[in-house]
Write an enzyme that holds these catalytic residues in place. Structure first.
Site, PDB file in Angstrom:
ATOM      1  N   ALA A   1      22.430   6.781 -53.295  1.00 27.41           N
ATOM      2  CA  ALA A   1      23.596   6.338 -54.077  1.00 27.41           C
ATOM      3  C   ALA A   1      24.846   7.010 -53.541  1.00 27.41           C
ATOM      4  CB  ALA A   1      23.408   6.710 -55.553  1.00 27.41           C
ATOM      5  N   TYR A   2      25.962   6.395 -53.852  1.00 21.99           N
ATOM      6  CA  TYR A   2      27.264   7.048 -53.658  1.00 21.99           C
ATOM      7  C   TYR A   2      27.542   7.765 -54.975  1.00 21.99           C
ATOM      8  CZ  TYR A   2      32.233   7.746 -52.876  1.00 21.99           C
ATOM      9  OH  TYR A   2      33.472   8.313 -52.716  1.00 21.99           O
ATOM     10  N   THR A   3      27.561   9.104 -54.971  1.00 25.42           N
ATOM     11  CA  THR A   3      27.612   9.853 -56.240  1.00 25.42           C
ATOM     12  C   THR A   3      28.897  10.683 -56.424  1.00 25.42           C
ATOM     13  OG1 THR A   3      26.373  11.654 -55.219  1.00 25.42           O
ATOM     14  CG2 THR A   3      25.091  10.021 -56.444  1.00 25.42           C
TER      15      THR A   3
ATOM     16  N   THR B   1      22.827   5.373 -64.161  1.00 19.14           N
ATOM     17  CA  THR B   1      23.577   6.479 -64.752  1.00 19.14           C
ATOM     18  C   THR B   1      24.063   6.202 -66.181  1.00 19.14           C
ATOM     19  OG1 THR B   1      25.648   7.722 -64.510  1.00 19.14           O
ATOM     20  CG2 THR B   1      25.647   5.529 -63.608  1.00 19.14           C
TER      21      THR B   1
ATOM     22  N   LYS C   1      27.698   1.300 -60.256  1.00 21.80           N
ATOM     23  CA  LYS C   1      26.290   1.503 -60.632  1.00 21.80           C
ATOM     24  C   LYS C   1      25.820   0.382 -61.568  1.00 21.80           C
ATOM     25  CE  LYS C   1      23.891   4.577 -59.813  1.00 21.80           C
ATOM     26  NZ  LYS C   1      22.907   4.764 -58.709  1.00 21.80           N
TER      27      LYS C   1
ATOM     28  N   TYR D   1      32.822   4.484 -60.131  1.00 23.43           N
ATOM     29  CA  TYR D   1      31.408   4.860 -59.953  1.00 23.43           C
ATOM     30  C   TYR D   1      30.540   4.149 -60.995  1.00 23.43           C
ATOM     31  CZ  TYR D   1      27.207   7.787 -60.389  1.00 23.43           C
ATOM     32  OH  TYR D   1      25.911   8.232 -60.506  1.00 23.43           O
TER      33      TYR D   1
ATOM     34  N   ASP E   1      18.273   7.604 -41.381  1.00 20.02           N
ATOM     35  CA  ASP E   1      17.057   6.834 -41.042  1.00 20.02           C
ATOM     36  C   ASP E   1      17.123   5.410 -41.562  1.00 20.02           C
ATOM     37  OD1 ASP E   1      15.923   9.293 -40.510  1.00 20.02           O
ATOM     38  OD2 ASP E   1      15.069   9.483 -42.523  1.00 20.02           O
TER      39      ASP E   1
HETATM   40  N1  LIG Z   1      24.014  13.696 -60.000  1.00 14.20           N
HETATM   41  C1  LIG Z   1      24.171  13.304 -61.265  1.00 14.20           C
HETATM   42  O1  LIG Z   1      24.669  14.039 -62.121  1.00 14.20           O
HETATM   43  C2  LIG Z   1      23.688  11.941 -61.684  1.00 14.20           C
HETATM   44  C3  LIG Z   1      23.883  11.542 -63.007  1.00 14.20           C
HETATM   45  C4  LIG Z   1      23.428  10.285 -63.405  1.00 14.20           C
HETATM   46  C5  LIG Z   1      22.792   9.466 -62.503  1.00 14.20           C
HETATM   47  N2  LIG Z   1      22.636   9.861 -61.217  1.00 14.20           N
HETATM   48  C6  LIG Z   1      21.965   8.938 -60.287  1.00 14.20           C
HETATM   49  O2  LIG Z   1      20.756   9.551 -59.874  1.00 14.20           O
HETATM   50  C7  LIG Z   1      20.434   9.129 -58.544  1.00 14.20           C
HETATM   51  C8  LIG Z   1      20.127  10.335 -57.681  1.00 14.20           C
HETATM   52  O3  LIG Z   1      21.277  11.158 -57.685  1.00 14.20           O
HETATM   53  P1  LIG Z   1      21.332  12.570 -56.969  1.00 14.20           P
HETATM   54  O4  LIG Z   1      21.937  13.518 -57.930  1.00 14.20           O
HETATM   55  O5  LIG Z   1      20.024  12.890 -56.318  1.00 14.20           O
HETATM   56  O6  LIG Z   1      22.441  12.210 -55.862  1.00 14.20           O
HETATM   57  P2  LIG Z   1      22.709  12.882 -54.461  1.00 14.20           P
HETATM   58  O7  LIG Z   1      22.218  14.287 -54.449  1.00 14.20           O
HETATM   59  O8  LIG Z   1      24.133  12.599 -54.151  1.00 14.20           O
HETATM   60  O9  LIG Z   1      21.757  12.030 -53.504  1.00 14.20           O
HETATM   61  C9  LIG Z   1      22.066  10.723 -53.109  1.00 14.20           C
HETATM   62  C10 LIG Z   1      21.579  10.594 -51.690  1.00 14.20           C
HETATM   63  O10 LIG Z   1      21.833   9.269 -51.243  1.00 14.20           O
HETATM   64  C11 LIG Z   1      22.280   9.361 -49.904  1.00 14.20           C
HETATM   65  N3  LIG Z   1      22.992   8.165 -49.510  1.00 14.20           N
HETATM   66  C12 LIG Z   1      24.312   7.886 -49.632  1.00 14.20           C
HETATM   67  N4  LIG Z   1      24.571   6.684 -49.096  1.00 14.20           N
HETATM   68  C13 LIG Z   1      23.407   6.191 -48.640  1.00 14.20           C
HETATM   69  C14 LIG Z   1      23.030   4.994 -47.978  1.00 14.20           C
HETATM   70  N5  LIG Z   1      23.912   4.061 -47.683  1.00 14.20           N
HETATM   71  N6  LIG Z   1      21.730   4.828 -47.652  1.00 14.20           N
HETATM   72  C15 LIG Z   1      20.808   5.765 -47.924  1.00 14.20           C
HETATM   73  N7  LIG Z   1      21.113   6.931 -48.535  1.00 14.20           N
HETATM   74  C16 LIG Z   1      22.391   7.124 -48.898  1.00 14.20           C
HETATM   75  C17 LIG Z   1      23.149  10.584 -49.903  1.00 14.20           C
HETATM   76  O11 LIG Z   1      23.399  11.036 -48.586  1.00 14.20           O
HETATM   77  P3  LIG Z   1      24.775  11.846 -48.289  1.00 14.20           P
HETATM   78  O12 LIG Z   1      24.789  13.006 -49.222  1.00 14.20           O
HETATM   79  O13 LIG Z   1      24.629  12.190 -46.851  1.00 14.20           O
HETATM   80  O14 LIG Z   1      25.889  10.870 -48.582  1.00 14.20           O
HETATM   81  C18 LIG Z   1      22.300  11.538 -50.728  1.00 14.20           C
HETATM   82  O15 LIG Z   1      21.359  12.229 -49.910  1.00 14.20           O
HETATM   83  C19 LIG Z   1      21.606   8.277 -58.089  1.00 14.20           C
HETATM   84  O16 LIG Z   1      21.308   6.927 -58.303  1.00 14.20           O
HETATM   85  C20 LIG Z   1      22.736   8.677 -59.013  1.00 14.20           C
HETATM   86  O17 LIG Z   1      23.682   7.635 -59.179  1.00 14.20           O
HETATM   87  C21 LIG Z   1      23.051  11.086 -60.783  1.00 14.20           C
END
Ligand SMILES: NC(=O)c1ccc[n+]([C@@H]2O[C@H](COP(=O)([O-])OP(=O)(O)OC[C@H]3O[C@@H](n4cnc5c(N)ncnc54)[C@H](OP(=O)(O)O)[C@@H]3O)[C@@H](O)[C@H]2O)c1
Length: 290
Positions: A67-69, A108, A136, A132, A41
Site C-alpha cells: 500500500a501507499y501509506t 483502513t 483505500k 489516503y 520484485d
Molecule cells: N500503518 C498503519 O497505521 C495502518 C493503519 C490502517 C491500515 N493500514 C493498512 O495496513 C496495510 C499494511 O500497512 P503497513 O503498516 O504494513 O504499511 P507499510 O509498512 O507502509 O508497508 C507497505 C509496503 O508496501 C510497499 N509498497 C508500496 N508500493 C508498492 C507497490 N506498488 N507494490 C508493492 N509493494 C508496494 C511498501 O514499500 P516502500 O516502503 O518501499 O514504499 C511497504 O513495504 C496497508 O494496506 C495499510 O493501508 C495501515
C-alpha cells in the site's frame, strides 16, 4: 517449493505487516509454501508484472500488504496514492479472479470520517476525509467488484517492531526530549501487526467461501487517544519524558484524521473464532520483543 502444499503469496512484504507475517509464517511451514514479494520484485501497480508472476507461480492465497501509506504526503502525491491503493488493488483482484486465487486485502479505518460515537461496524457508511482514505476506499470497492473470493480487513493504528510507526516514533522522541505534546482528542484502538498477522494466517487456515466479505480488526479494550497510547508507552518503558495532552487544532497536519475511529471486531472474532488480545497486553509484548 512443495507442490502438494497450497502457496500463499504476501505482497508488500517488506512493510510492518508483511514482516510480521514472515515471522508468523514459521509456524505454518508444514502446511503452506510462502512467497514474500516487495515493491521491487512485484509492484502491484504493474499489471503485466503481476500477470507474468501469476502465470509462472500457482498461487492459492494472496495476502495484499502492499500500500501507499504516507497519509500526509498522499495529499500532494495523489496520483501515486491512487496508482497503488486503488489500481494496484484492482490489478490484484482481477488477476486473483483469473487464477482462482483467494485474496485477502488490507484496508483502513480512514475510510470513515470520524463522526461515529460507538465502535464502527463493517456495514456503516464510509466517508473518507483524506486522499489516503479515499484511495483505500476505492481499492476496497475495486476488490469487491472484481473478486468474489475476497476478504477485506480494515485495521487501525498499526505498529510493530518493523518499519516506522507511532510506538517507535514516541520511543525516539521520549529518548531525545524532556517533554512531548500528543493529541488527546482522536480516539481509536491500536493494532499490533503481529496480532493481525496471526489472525490473517488463521483466516487462511480456516478459509470458507461463505465467509468472504468485509471485516474489522484492531486490538481490544477501552478506546484510547494518541495521548493515552503515548502515556502507556512511557509507563511501559519507564521514560522520564513528560507527555502533554494537546488538541488536533494545536497540531495541524495536511491530511484530516478521523476524531473517532474505533472499529468493532465482533464480526471477525465470531466468524473465525479469533480471540483478539487487549491493546495493553499487545503493546507490552511488542516492547518486550525489542
Ligand atoms: N500503518 C498503519 O497505521 C495502518 C493503519 C490502517 C491500515 N493500514 C493498512 O495496513 C496495510 C499494511 O500497512 P503497513 O503498516 O504494513 O504499511 P507499510 O509498512 O507502509 O508497508 C507497505 C509496503 O508496501 C510497499 N509498497 C508500496 N508500493 C508498492 C507497490 N506498488 N507494490 C508493492 N509493494 C508496494 C511498501 O514499500 P516502500 O516502503 O518501499 O514504499 C511497504 O513495504 C496497508 O494496506 C495499510 O493501508 C495501515
Amino acid at each position: 517449493m512443495d507442490n502438494q502444499k497450497p502457496t500463499i503469496l504476501v505482497t508488500g512484504a517488506s512493510g510492518q505487516l508483511g514482516s510480521e507475517i514472515k515471522v508468523v509464517s514459521k509456524n505454518y511451514t508444514e502446511e503452506y509454501n510462502f512467497i514474500f514479494t516487495n515493491k521491487t520484485d512485484l509492484p502491484i501497480d504493474d499489471f503485466i508484472a503481476l500477470e507474468n508472476f501469476f502465470e509462472a507461480n500457482q498461487i492459492d492465497y494472496c495476502i495484499n500488504c502492499a500500500a501507499y501509506t504516507a497519509v500526509d504526503k498522499a495529499e500532494t502525491e495523489t496520483e501515486l496514492a491512487y496508482a497503488i491503493n486503488e489500481r494496484g488493488a484492482a490489478n490484484l483482484a482481477k488477476i486473483c479472479t483469473t487464477h482462482n486465487t483467494a485474496l485477502i486485502h488490507i484496508s483502513t479505518d480512514y475510510v470513515f470520517n470520524g463522526s461515529a460515537t460507538t465502535p464502527i461496524e463493517e456495514g456503516q457508511k464510509t466517508s473518507p476525509t483524506s486522499v489516503y482514505g479515499f484511495s483505500k476506499l476505492k481499492g476496497e470497492q475495486a476488490v469487491i467488484a472484481q473478486c468474489q473470493r475476497a476478504i477485506i480487513i480494515r485495521t487501525s493504528w498499526v505498529y510493530s517492531n518493523f518499519g516506522s510507526n507511532f510506538v517507535k516514533t514516541m520511543q525516539r522522541l521520549m529518548a531525545e526530549r524532556t517533554s512531548i505534546n500528543v493529541v488527546n482528542d482522536q480516539l481509536g484502538l491500536p493494532t499490533y501487526a503481529k496480532d493481525l498477522a496471526i489472525a490473517l494466517l488463521t483466516i487462511v487456515d480456516n478459509w470458507e467461501e461463505n465467509l468472504c466479505g468485509l471485516y474489522h480488526f484492531c486490538n481490544t479494550g477501552q478506546p484510547i487517544s494518541w495521548y493515552n497510547f503515548a502515556s502507556a508507552i512511557k509507563d511501559f518503558t519507564n521514560s522520564p519524558c513528560e507527555i502533554n495532552a494537546i488538541t488536533t487544532a494545536d497540531y495541524p497536519t495536511p491530511a484530516k484524521r478521523p476524531a473517532y475511529s474505533v472499529l468493532s471486531t465482533n464480526k471477525i472474532s465470531t466468524a473465525f473464532g479469533i480471540n483478539i488480545p487487549n491493546w495493553q497486553d499487545s503493546l507490552a509484548r511488542c516492547l518486550k520483543a525489542q
